[in-house]
Design a protein around this motif. Sequence first.
Motif, PDB file in Angstrom:
ATOM      1  N   ALA A 279     -74.514 -89.504  68.614  1.00  0.00           N
ATOM      2  CA  ALA A 279     -73.723 -90.617  69.151  1.00  0.00           C
ATOM      3  C   ALA A 279     -72.763 -91.152  68.103  1.00  0.00           C
ATOM      4  CB  ALA A 279     -74.644 -91.731  69.640  1.00  0.00           C
ATOM      5  N   GLY A 280     -71.501 -91.295  68.483  1.00  0.00           N
ATOM      6  CA  GLY A 280     -70.472 -91.784  67.567  1.00  0.00           C
ATOM      7  C   GLY A 280     -69.774 -90.682  66.798  1.00  0.00           C
ATOM      8  N   ARG A 281     -70.284 -89.459  66.891  1.00  0.00           N
ATOM      9  CA  ARG A 281     -69.697 -88.333  66.156  1.00  0.00           C
ATOM     10  C   ARG A 281     -69.147 -87.264  67.095  1.00  0.00           C
ATOM     11  NH1 ARG A 281     -73.537 -85.941  61.783  1.00  0.00           N
ATOM     12  NH2 ARG A 281     -71.523 -85.271  60.937  1.00  0.00           N
ATOM     13  N   GLU A 282     -68.989 -87.619  68.358  1.00  0.00           N
ATOM     14  CA  GLU A 282     -68.577 -86.633  69.364  1.00  0.00           C
ATOM     15  C   GLU A 282     -67.266 -85.943  69.004  1.00  0.00           C
ATOM     16  OE1 GLU A 282     -71.182 -89.646  71.523  1.00  0.00           O
ATOM     17  OE2 GLU A 282     -69.581 -89.698  70.011  1.00  0.00           O
ATOM     18  N   GLU A 283     -66.294 -86.701  68.527  1.00  0.00           N
ATOM     19  CA  GLU A 283     -64.997 -86.091  68.203  1.00  0.00           C
ATOM     20  C   GLU A 283     -65.122 -85.115  67.041  1.00  0.00           C
ATOM     21  OE1 GLU A 283     -62.186 -86.061  69.772  1.00  0.00           O
ATOM     22  OE2 GLU A 283     -62.937 -87.375  71.344  1.00  0.00           O
ATOM     23  N   GLU A 284     -66.021 -85.401  66.097  1.00  0.00           N
ATOM     24  CA  GLU A 284     -66.259 -84.458  65.000  1.00  0.00           C
ATOM     25  C   GLU A 284     -66.843 -83.152  65.534  1.00  0.00           C
ATOM     26  OE1 GLU A 284     -68.188 -86.000  61.333  1.00  0.00           O
ATOM     27  OE2 GLU A 284     -68.205 -87.884  62.442  1.00  0.00           O
ATOM     28  N   VAL A 285     -67.801 -83.290  66.469  1.00  0.00           N
ATOM     29  CA  VAL A 285     -68.407 -82.094  67.062  1.00  0.00           C
ATOM     30  C   VAL A 285     -67.341 -81.252  67.758  1.00  0.00           C
ATOM     31  CG1 VAL A 285     -70.027 -81.239  68.787  1.00  0.00           C
ATOM     32  CG2 VAL A 285     -70.650 -83.194  67.372  1.00  0.00           C
ATOM     33  N   LEU A 286     -66.521 -81.909  68.579  1.00  0.00           N
ATOM     34  CA  LEU A 286     -65.521 -81.188  69.357  1.00  0.00           C
ATOM     35  C   LEU A 286     -64.483 -80.511  68.473  1.00  0.00           C
ATOM     36  CD1 LEU A 286     -64.993 -83.737  72.264  1.00  0.00           C
ATOM     37  CD2 LEU A 286     -66.336 -81.626  72.307  1.00  0.00           C
ATOM     38  N   ALA A 287     -64.247 -81.072  67.294  1.00  0.00           N
ATOM     39  CA  ALA A 287     -63.305 -80.461  66.352  1.00  0.00           C
ATOM     40  C   ALA A 287     -63.973 -79.413  65.468  1.00  0.00           C
ATOM     41  CB  ALA A 287     -62.672 -81.541  65.477  1.00  0.00           C
ATOM     42  N   GLY A 288     -65.311 -79.337  65.521  1.00  0.00           N
ATOM     43  CA  GLY A 288     -66.038 -78.407  64.658  1.00  0.00           C
ATOM     44  C   GLY A 288     -66.156 -78.893  63.226  1.00  0.00           C
ATOM     45  N   ARG A 289     -66.142 -80.209  63.040  1.00  0.00           N
ATOM     46  CA  ARG A 289     -66.071 -80.773  61.698  1.00  0.00           C
ATOM     47  C   ARG A 289     -67.278 -81.640  61.321  1.00  0.00           C
ATOM     48  NH1 ARG A 289     -61.155 -81.273  58.836  1.00  0.00           N
ATOM     49  NH2 ARG A 289     -59.536 -79.906  59.687  1.00  0.00           N
ATOM     50  N   THR A 290     -68.441 -81.383  61.898  1.00  0.00           N
ATOM     51  CA  THR A 290     -69.592 -82.226  61.590  1.00  0.00           C
ATOM     52  C   THR A 290     -70.205 -81.908  60.232  1.00  0.00           C
ATOM     53  OG1 THR A 290     -71.144 -80.695  62.627  1.00  0.00           O
ATOM     54  CG2 THR A 290     -70.204 -82.432  64.021  1.00  0.00           C
ATOM     55  N   GLY A 291     -70.019 -80.681  59.767  1.00  0.00           N
ATOM     56  CA  GLY A 291     -70.678 -80.278  58.538  1.00  0.00           C
ATOM     57  C   GLY A 291     -72.120 -79.864  58.746  1.00  0.00           C
ATOM     58  N   GLU A 292     -72.619 -80.021  59.979  1.00  0.00           N
ATOM     59  CA  GLU A 292     -74.003 -79.663  60.267  1.00  0.00           C
ATOM     60  C   GLU A 292     -74.236 -78.162  60.142  1.00  0.00           C
ATOM     61  OE1 GLU A 292     -76.434 -81.775  60.796  1.00  0.00           O
ATOM     62  OE2 GLU A 292     -75.107 -83.500  60.683  1.00  0.00           O
ATOM     63  N   ALA A 293     -73.185 -77.393  60.282  1.00  0.00           N
ATOM     64  CA  ALA A 293     -73.327 -75.939  60.263  1.00  0.00           C
ATOM     65  C   ALA A 293     -73.092 -75.350  58.875  1.00  0.00           C
ATOM     66  CB  ALA A 293     -72.367 -75.313  61.272  1.00  0.00           C
ATOM     67  N   GLY A 294     -73.045 -76.197  57.868  1.00  0.00           N
ATOM     68  CA  GLY A 294     -72.843 -75.699  56.519  1.00  0.00           C
ATOM     69  C   GLY A 294     -71.393 -75.758  56.088  1.00  0.00           C
ATOM     70  N   ASP A 295     -71.126 -75.252  54.901  1.00  0.00           N
ATOM     71  CA  ASP A 295     -69.778 -75.276  54.352  1.00  0.00           C
ATOM     72  C   ASP A 295     -68.838 -74.396  55.161  1.00  0.00           C
ATOM     73  OD1 ASP A 295     -70.631 -76.921  52.308  1.00  0.00           O
ATOM     74  OD2 ASP A 295     -71.112 -75.256  50.977  1.00  0.00           O
ATOM     75  N   VAL A 296     -67.657 -74.919  55.442  1.00  0.00           N
ATOM     76  CA  VAL A 296     -66.659 -74.140  56.167  1.00  0.00           C
ATOM     77  C   VAL A 296     -65.301 -74.371  55.534  1.00  0.00           C
ATOM     78  CG1 VAL A 296     -67.914 -74.395  58.333  1.00  0.00           C
ATOM     79  CG2 VAL A 296     -66.046 -75.949  57.835  1.00  0.00           C
ATOM     80  N   ASP A 297     -64.405 -73.454  55.815  1.00  0.00           N
ATOM     81  CA  ASP A 297     -63.008 -73.668  55.458  1.00  0.00           C
ATOM     82  C   ASP A 297     -62.402 -74.546  56.548  1.00  0.00           C
ATOM     83  OD1 ASP A 297     -63.158 -72.022  53.229  1.00  0.00           O
ATOM     84  OD2 ASP A 297     -62.789 -70.222  54.426  1.00  0.00           O
ATOM     85  N   LEU A 298     -62.043 -75.775  56.208  1.00  0.00           N
ATOM     86  CA  LEU A 298     -61.608 -76.721  57.225  1.00  0.00           C
ATOM     87  C   LEU A 298     -60.337 -76.288  57.936  1.00  0.00           C
ATOM     88  CD1 LEU A 298     -62.469 -80.185  55.660  1.00  0.00           C
ATOM     89  CD2 LEU A 298     -63.687 -78.912  57.409  1.00  0.00           C
TER      90      LEU A 298
END
Length: 282
Positions: free
Chosen positions: A227-246
């Motif tokens: 909750a409150g992080r929905e836009e991060e999820v939709l952009a793929g930017r939560t960081g929950e999945a580990g390090d990524v190239d933004l």
Amino acid sequence: MAPRTDFPPVRACLFDMDGLLLDTEDLYTLCVNLMLDRYGRPQLPWSIKAKLQGRPGPAANQIFQDWAKLPLTHEQYLEELTTFQQKLFPTTKPLPGVVELLTDLDRTGKGEAQGGNRVHIALATSSHAGNFKIKTAHLEELFAVFPQEQRVLGDDTRLQPGRGKPLPDIFLLALKTINDSLPAGETPITPEECLVFEDSVPGVEAGRRAGMRVIWCPHPKLKEELAGREEEVLAGRTGEAGDVDLHQVGELGDGWAEYLLSLESFPYDKYGMVIPQGKTAP
């Protein structure tokens, strides 16, 4: 940023399975909690479960073991967990709206779509072949809409080992299986003409990194956890999945992804999909 609105019509839909098409997330939780109870450990919280969803089995198991600290070897844990799964997985059921959605999309290839194009479909699941069979053997009619070559499973030999979600490989391969099957004269489908259906955070990220549009339809408890992080999820930017190239993922509010409470009454028009009216002749 202003959301993009000039997308081409969707020509391919790529589906995750667990927790998206089938009610397996609660069954997975039950199996794990039975294991935890056996060894006097607390029940699995959604803060941990959220990190397990959508990942390949080895990665998910390592995260779980680091948290649970069960007095078992990895092999013993899998053996005992598999016993519970073999009892419960044959009871899987489609989630709300799934039967209608898959039926509608399948009909676009069997009748005149009133000026629209056929919408091709493929499966892209982290489930390995053994578990896939247990979960779907009693649902053959439902999964018959996915041609065999357009079912990409977690242990598919066409996938490079260690390249599961949140990496984009599984969705790019699913798209390739569709393009390889197109009849002569049909223009190959591009990533932005694809719509990925996912329930997990790593799965959403994988779809975004593949350059595809995404529908996020999570378990209510996962939605609550984020909750409150929905836009991060939709952009793929939560960081929950580990390090990524933004640069490989999206921007907040960019219009490439959407949250849906369920797959019921899917808004086909919004995605440029035309579903034939009436029943299609067999």
